[in-house]
Design a protein around this motif. Structure first.
Motif, PDB file in Angstrom:
ATOM      1  N   SER A  38       0.631   6.073   1.457  1.00  0.00           N
ATOM      2  CA  SER A  38       1.824   7.017   1.469  1.00  0.00           C
ATOM      3  C   SER A  38       2.999   6.267   1.939  1.00  0.00           C
ATOM      4  N   PHE A  39       2.859   5.837   3.320  1.00  0.00           N
ATOM      5  CA  PHE A  39       3.974   5.372   4.314  1.00  0.00           C
ATOM      6  C   PHE A  39       4.603   4.051   3.660  1.00  0.00           C
ATOM      7  N   ILE A  40       3.622   3.156   3.296  1.00  0.00           N
ATOM      8  CA  ILE A  40       3.786   1.661   2.912  1.00  0.00           C
ATOM      9  C   ILE A  40       4.765   1.784   1.268  1.00  0.00           C
ATOM     10  N   ARG A  41       4.497   2.932   0.637  1.00  0.00           N
ATOM     11  CA  ARG A  41       5.047   2.987  -0.792  1.00  0.00           C
ATOM     12  C   ARG A  41       6.287   3.608  -0.642  1.00  0.00           C
ATOM     13  N   LYS A  42       6.861   4.095   0.788  1.00  0.00           N
ATOM     14  CA  LYS A  42       8.282   4.374   1.000  1.00  0.00           C
ATOM     15  C   LYS A  42       9.068   3.198   0.948  1.00  0.00           C
ATOM     16  N   PHE A  43       8.623   1.826   1.482  1.00  0.00           N
ATOM     17  CA  PHE A  43       9.380   0.759   1.468  1.00  0.00           C
ATOM     18  C   PHE A  43       9.212  -0.136   0.639  1.00  0.00           C
ATOM     19  N   PRO A  44       9.249  -0.061  -0.526  1.00  0.00           N
ATOM     20  CA  PRO A  44       8.856  -1.156  -1.674  1.00  0.00           C
ATOM     21  C   PRO A  44       9.675  -2.544  -1.422  1.00  0.00           C
ATOM     22  N   HIS A  45      10.927  -2.583  -0.619  1.00  0.00           N
ATOM     23  CA  HIS A  45      11.721  -3.553  -0.371  1.00  0.00           C
ATOM     24  C   HIS A  45      10.893  -4.479   0.781  1.00  0.00           C
ATOM     25  N   LEU A  56      -5.690  -0.516   6.870  1.00  0.00           N
ATOM     26  CA  LEU A  56      -4.526   0.277   7.384  1.00  0.00           C
ATOM     27  C   LEU A  56      -4.835   1.694   7.457  1.00  0.00           C
ATOM     28  N   SER A  57      -5.568   2.217   6.638  1.00  0.00           N
ATOM     29  CA  SER A  57      -6.127   3.615   6.661  1.00  0.00           C
ATOM     30  C   SER A  57      -6.636   4.190   7.772  1.00  0.00           C
ATOM     31  N   ARG A  58      -7.741   3.112   8.379  1.00  0.00           N
ATOM     32  CA  ARG A  58      -8.320   3.390   9.545  1.00  0.00           C
ATOM     33  C   ARG A  58      -7.417   3.451  10.755  1.00  0.00           C
ATOM     34  N   LEU A  59      -6.198   2.858  10.514  1.00  0.00           N
ATOM     35  CA  LEU A  59      -5.523   2.837  11.868  1.00  0.00           C
ATOM     36  C   LEU A  59      -4.366   3.628  11.629  1.00  0.00           C
ATOM     37  N   SER A  60      -4.443   4.525  10.565  1.00  0.00           N
ATOM     38  CA  SER A  60      -3.325   5.582  10.309  1.00  0.00           C
ATOM     39  C   SER A  60      -2.931   6.410  11.706  1.00  0.00           C
ATOM     40  N   GLN A  61      -3.909   6.926  12.434  1.00  0.00           N
ATOM     41  CA  GLN A  61      -3.691   7.932  13.463  1.00  0.00           C
ATOM     42  C   GLN A  61      -3.022   7.002  14.686  1.00  0.00           C
ATOM     43  N   LYS A  62      -3.436   5.778  15.054  1.00  0.00           N
ATOM     44  CA  LYS A  62      -3.022   4.864  15.726  1.00  0.00           C
ATOM     45  C   LYS A  62      -1.364   4.301  15.523  1.00  0.00           C
ATOM     46  N   LEU A  63      -1.291   4.092  14.335  1.00  0.00           N
ATOM     47  CA  LEU A  63       0.165   4.110  13.951  1.00  0.00           C
ATOM     48  C   LEU A  63       0.942   5.053  13.586  1.00  0.00           C
ATOM     49  N   HIS A  64       0.554   6.319  13.900  1.00  0.00           N
ATOM     50  CA  HIS A  64       1.525   7.238  13.676  1.00  0.00           C
ATOM     51  C   HIS A  64       1.779   7.534  12.366  1.00  0.00           C
ATOM     52  N   LEU A  65       1.041   7.276  11.433  1.00  0.00           N
ATOM     53  CA  LEU A  65       1.072   7.356   9.824  1.00  0.00           C
ATOM     54  C   LEU A  65       0.700   8.918   9.351  1.00  0.00           C
ATOM     55  N   ALA A  99       8.612   6.933  -9.572  1.00  0.00           N
ATOM     56  CA  ALA A  99       7.176   6.778  -9.730  1.00  0.00           C
ATOM     57  C   ALA A  99       6.445   5.967  -8.941  1.00  0.00           C
ATOM     58  N   PRO A 100       5.156   6.449  -8.620  1.00  0.00           N
ATOM     59  CA  PRO A 100       4.320   5.803  -7.670  1.00  0.00           C
ATOM     60  C   PRO A 100       4.368   4.298  -8.024  1.00  0.00           C
ATOM     61  N   ILE A 101       4.231   3.496  -7.057  1.00  0.00           N
ATOM     62  CA  ILE A 101       3.814   1.961  -7.276  1.00  0.00           C
ATOM     63  C   ILE A 101       2.616   1.977  -7.670  1.00  0.00           C
ATOM     64  N   ALA A 102       2.398   1.279  -8.814  1.00  0.00           N
ATOM     65  CA  ALA A 102       1.173   0.976  -9.348  1.00  0.00           C
ATOM     66  C   ALA A 102       0.121  -0.083  -8.534  1.00  0.00           C
TER      67      ALA A 102
END
Length: 395
Positions: A92-99, A77-86, A387-390
């Motif tokens: 960082s984006f994924i941790r915003k939506f733990p639900h 996913l990190s390699r696709l960050s730019q393409k996904l506009h993250l 707190a950040p997701i472990a």
């Protein structure tokens, strides 16, 4: 104004019913920036642009059904960050939506992975079931879209641009097109490796579809509290208008809208006759073609699941629908019918009449499933610690 209409006005300023000699020169970007804002839609778009990114990641996860559970690595996913506009990276984006997303560590591969939460999986299954149950409706939507085309055909790549908007399953080539040979025919396109989707030659060309706006006119005609000024005379060719809150409606603007409402036009499912074609270069002819273009995109948006579409995607249909006007300008010229938002590096247009407090007035099962996912996006990290997701053992 839409491009062709403006060109005519500038060539024949004395023939246009409104004073245009003092019209300021406005660039495309200035025209967009000067539009009347609707704070409710703009706030909704703050969440909706995140939803689009969430759906993109969700699709990548679900594209790995052989993994148990379906997942993708954070490195991928990190390699696709730019393409996904993250902009701040995938983790960082994924941790915003733990639900919605759950990060776990795969000891066998020595790297973190991302999977969907149980609730997100349930919503995904709910949407898939709703699409499956609504397949006959989706088939009719596709027939209607093809029926609005001048040639009763469309490039398959254009359909791929809006398959989700039309509520089609992701395998619609097999589940919809191939399963309905009495309706659809897939042919080779004019360019290599392209295909064109057509209505079969035996499909009755005189089949009459009722446009959504016509249903509204019938309802409006029966209402005792109708607010439409001018009665049945103006109602016959009118569209429902609802302007952004705070938009200044000057007297001359209201007069122009009333005149436009009375203007006759050829409906989205009707073919333009020779008489109308001969009027294409006249002022009234261009105005009627512009209103027909509004009717076509209005009907197209009425056929979508969420009554919204990106301008770039619907623009792929412009020439096939016989529209000679710039699509974005068309939406901007009619703020009582459409609302254009430019948030999230996308130009997204909404059918105003379909919404009340940014929720569909007449929801459908597919929309309701997608709305549940949006609700989780809006929920964000609410209910979780700050707190950040472990990244620990697989859960």
């Amino acid at each position: 104004m839409a491009s062709q209409l403006v060109k005519f006005i500038l060539r024949h300023p004395n023939g246009y019913p409104f004073h245009v000699n003092s019209m300021p020169k406005t660039s495309s970007s200035q025209y967009v920036a000067s539009r009347a804002r609707d704070a409710t839609f703009e706030k909704y778009m703050d969440h909706y642009k995140s939803l689009l990114k969430v759906v993109a990641i969700q699709d990548l996860i679900l594209a790995n059904p052989n993994k148990n559970p379906p997942c993708v690595s954070l490195d991928f996913l990190s390699r696709l960050s730019q393409k996904l506009h993250l902009n701040k990276g995938a983790p960082s984006f994924i941790r915003k939506f733990p639900h919605i997303f759950d990060i776990f560590y795969d000891h066998s591969k020595s790297m973190p992975f991302c999977k969907l939460t149980k609730r997100a999986v349930e919503i995904s299954q709910l949407e898939a079931a709703a699409i499956r149950d609504s397949l006959p409706v989706a088939v009719e939507r596709l027939v209607r879209v093809l029926s609005m085309s001048v040639s009763k055909s469309l490039p398959l790549r254009a359909i791929f641009k809006v398959w989700r908007e039309l509520g089609l399953p992701d395998d619609f080539e097999d589940s919809v097109i191939a399963q309905n040979p009495q309706l659809f025919q897939l042919c080779d396109g004019n360019e290599p490796n392209t295909h064109t989707l057509k209505l079969v030659a035996t499909y009755p060309r005189d089949h009459h579809f009722t446009a959504a706006v016509e249903n509204w006119r019938v309802m409006e005609c029966c209402r005792e509290d109708s607010k439409l000024v001018g009665g049945s005379e103006i109602l016959r060719y009118s569209f429902k208008q609802g302007f952004p809150p705070g938009m200044r409606l000057r007297k001359n603007f209201k007069a122009k809208v009333r005149e436009w409402q009375k203007l006759t036009y050829v409906g989205p499912y009707e073919e333009i006759g020779e008489r109308e074609k001969k009027k294409k270069k006249s002022m009234i002819g261009i105005m009627r073609l512009e209103k027909r273009a509004v009717a076509i995109v209005h009907e197209f948006m009425s056929l979508t699941v969420e009554k919204t579409v990106e301008v770039e995607r619907i623009s792929h249909f412009r020439n096939w629908f016989g529209i000679d006007f710039n699509m974005r300008d068309l939406f901007l010229d009619h703020p009582g019918i459409f609302y254009l938002s430019i948030k999230g590096k996308r130009h997204t247009v909404f059918l105003r009449e379909a919404y009340e407090r940014v929720q569909l007035i007449d929801p459908n099962p597919v929309y309701e499933a997608r709305r549940k996912l949006l609700d989780l996006v809006i929920l964000g990290r609410h209910g979780f610690s700050h707190a950040p997701i472990a990244i620990g053992s697989q859960s």
